[in-house]
Design a protein around this motif. Structure first.
Motif, PDB file in Angstrom:
ATOM      1  N   UNK A  16      45.291 -50.219 -27.253  1.00  0.00           N
ATOM      2  CA  UNK A  16      44.277 -51.647 -27.290  1.00  0.00           C
ATOM      3  C   UNK A  16      44.273 -52.260 -25.926  1.00  0.00           C
ATOM      4  N   UNK A  17      45.613 -52.507 -25.338  1.00  0.00           N
ATOM      5  CA  UNK A  17      45.653 -53.222 -23.934  1.00  0.00           C
ATOM      6  C   UNK A  17      44.617 -52.303 -23.053  1.00  0.00           C
ATOM      7  N   UNK A  18      44.731 -51.292 -23.043  1.00  0.00           N
ATOM      8  CA  UNK A  18      43.894 -50.407 -22.312  1.00  0.00           C
ATOM      9  C   UNK A  18      42.449 -50.466 -22.441  1.00  0.00           C
ATOM     10  N   UNK A  19      41.845 -50.714 -23.810  1.00  0.00           N
ATOM     11  CA  UNK A  19      40.627 -50.933 -23.689  1.00  0.00           C
ATOM     12  C   UNK A  19      40.156 -52.363 -23.554  1.00  0.00           C
ATOM     13  N   UNK A  20      41.266 -53.410 -23.682  1.00  0.00           N
ATOM     14  CA  UNK A  20      40.827 -54.845 -23.599  1.00  0.00           C
ATOM     15  C   UNK A  20      40.661 -54.606 -21.850  1.00  0.00           C
ATOM     16  N   UNK A  21      41.622 -54.285 -21.004  1.00  0.00           N
ATOM     17  CA  UNK A  21      41.270 -54.523 -19.656  1.00  0.00           C
ATOM     18  C   UNK A  21      40.186 -53.577 -18.976  1.00  0.00           C
ATOM     19  N   UNK A  22      39.713 -52.588 -19.946  1.00  0.00           N
ATOM     20  CA  UNK A  22      38.788 -52.007 -19.466  1.00  0.00           C
ATOM     21  C   UNK A  22      37.323 -52.746 -19.462  1.00  0.00           C
ATOM     22  N   UNK A  24      37.423 -56.144 -18.686  1.00  0.00           N
ATOM     23  CA  UNK A  24      37.439 -57.321 -17.926  1.00  0.00           C
ATOM     24  C   UNK A  24      36.810 -57.345 -16.917  1.00  0.00           C
ATOM     25  N   UNK A  25      36.434 -58.424 -16.227  1.00  0.00           N
ATOM     26  CA  UNK A  25      35.527 -58.447 -14.979  1.00  0.00           C
ATOM     27  C   UNK A  25      36.253 -58.012 -13.848  1.00  0.00           C
ATOM     28  N   UNK A  26      35.873 -57.089 -13.101  1.00  0.00           N
ATOM     29  CA  UNK A  26      36.548 -56.461 -11.997  1.00  0.00           C
ATOM     30  C   UNK A  26      36.819 -57.402 -11.202  1.00  0.00           C
TER      31      UNK A  26
END
Length: 208
Positions: A16-22, A24-26
Motif C-alpha cells: 500500500x505504501x508503494x502504491x501511495x508513493x507511485x 505522489x507528485x515527482x
C-alpha cells in the motif's frame, strides 16, 4: 497462524505504501545547461517490455518457480506458506532460491553448469528488462545499475530471512522446515529412550 497473518498484513501495508508513493507528485529537478545533452533522447511510443508486464513478471515469477519446485520435489507445506511471504522479492530472490534448491555452491552441485545456468536465468531476465528500459530511453544506465545493486541487496536480505546460506548443506530447506525437523527429533528421543528401558523393567539381580 497468527504470525502468518501478521506477516501478510505487513506485506499488504508495504504494498500500500508503494502504491501511495507511485501517485505522489515527482521531484522537480533543476537541469543545468551543461546537462541538457543527457535528456535529448527520442520519445519512444511503445516500450519493448510494457510496465504492467514488467511488474507481473517481477511479482509472479517467484510464486511460479516455487510451485514448480513443489511439484517436482514435493516441497512441504511450510515452504508454500513462505512462498506467499516472499513473492514480491522479484527475480533476484528467485535466483537465490534456485541456487539454494539446486545446491549450486555446495559439494552436491558445484561444477555442474546446468544448475548454475538455471539459477542465473531469472537474474538474466532481470538484466534484459533493465536493458530494455535503457533502450526505451526511460532510464539512464546509472539508474539501471544502481537499481540493480539495491534490488540484489534487498533480495538477498529477504532470502536470508527464510533460508540458510547458499554454502550450507541444508540450503534447500527453509528455516521453518529445519525447526520442524528439530522439534520432531526432540520428541522422538524420549520415546526411544523409554523403548530401550522397557525390557529392563522388573529384572532383579539374582544371587551371586
Amino acid at each position: 497462524m497468527r504470525e502468518l497473518a501478521i506477516e501478510i498484513g505487513i506485506r499488504v501495508l508495504l504494498f500500500g505504501v508503494f502504491v501511495f508513493t507511485e501517485f505522489l507528485d515527482p521531484f522537480q529537478r533543476v537541469i543545468q545547461p551543461e546537462e541538457i545533452w543527457l535528456y535529448k533522447n527520442p520519445l519512444v511510443q511503445s516500450d519493448n517490455i510494457p510496465t504492467r508486464l514488467m511488474f507481473a513478471i517481477s511479482f509472479l515469477t517467484p510464486l511460479a518457480v516455487i510451485f514448480v519446485v513443489k511439484i517436482i520435489r514435493r516441497t512441504d507445506k511450510t515452504e508454500i506458506k513462505e512462498a506467499f511471504l516472499v513473492a514480491f522479492s522479484g527475480l533476484g530472490f528467485t535466483t537465490f532460491y534456485l541456487a539454494g534448491k539446486l545446491h549450486c555452491f555446495t559439494e552436491i552441485g558445484r561444477g555442474k553448469s546446468w544448475r548454475l545456468c538455471a539459477a542465473i536465468l531469472p537474474l538474466y531476465c532481470a538484466m534484459m528488462i533493465a536493458l530494455s528500459r535503457m533502450c526505451d530511453y526511460k532510464h539512464h544506465w546509472q539508474d539501471a545499475f544502481v537499481g540493480g545493486i539495491i534490488g540484489l541487496i534487498f533480495a538477498y536480505i529477504c532470502y536470508r530471512q527464510h533460508y540458510p546460506p547458499l554454502g550450507n548443506t541444508a540450503c534447500h530447506k527453509s528455516y521453518v522446515s529445519l525447526l520442524d525437523q528439530n522439534s520432531v527429533k526432540k520428541e522422538e528421543r524420549p520415546t526411544a529412550d523409554n523403548a530401550t528401558g522397557l525390557p529392563l523393567e522388573g529384572i532383579t539381580e539374582g544371587p551371586v
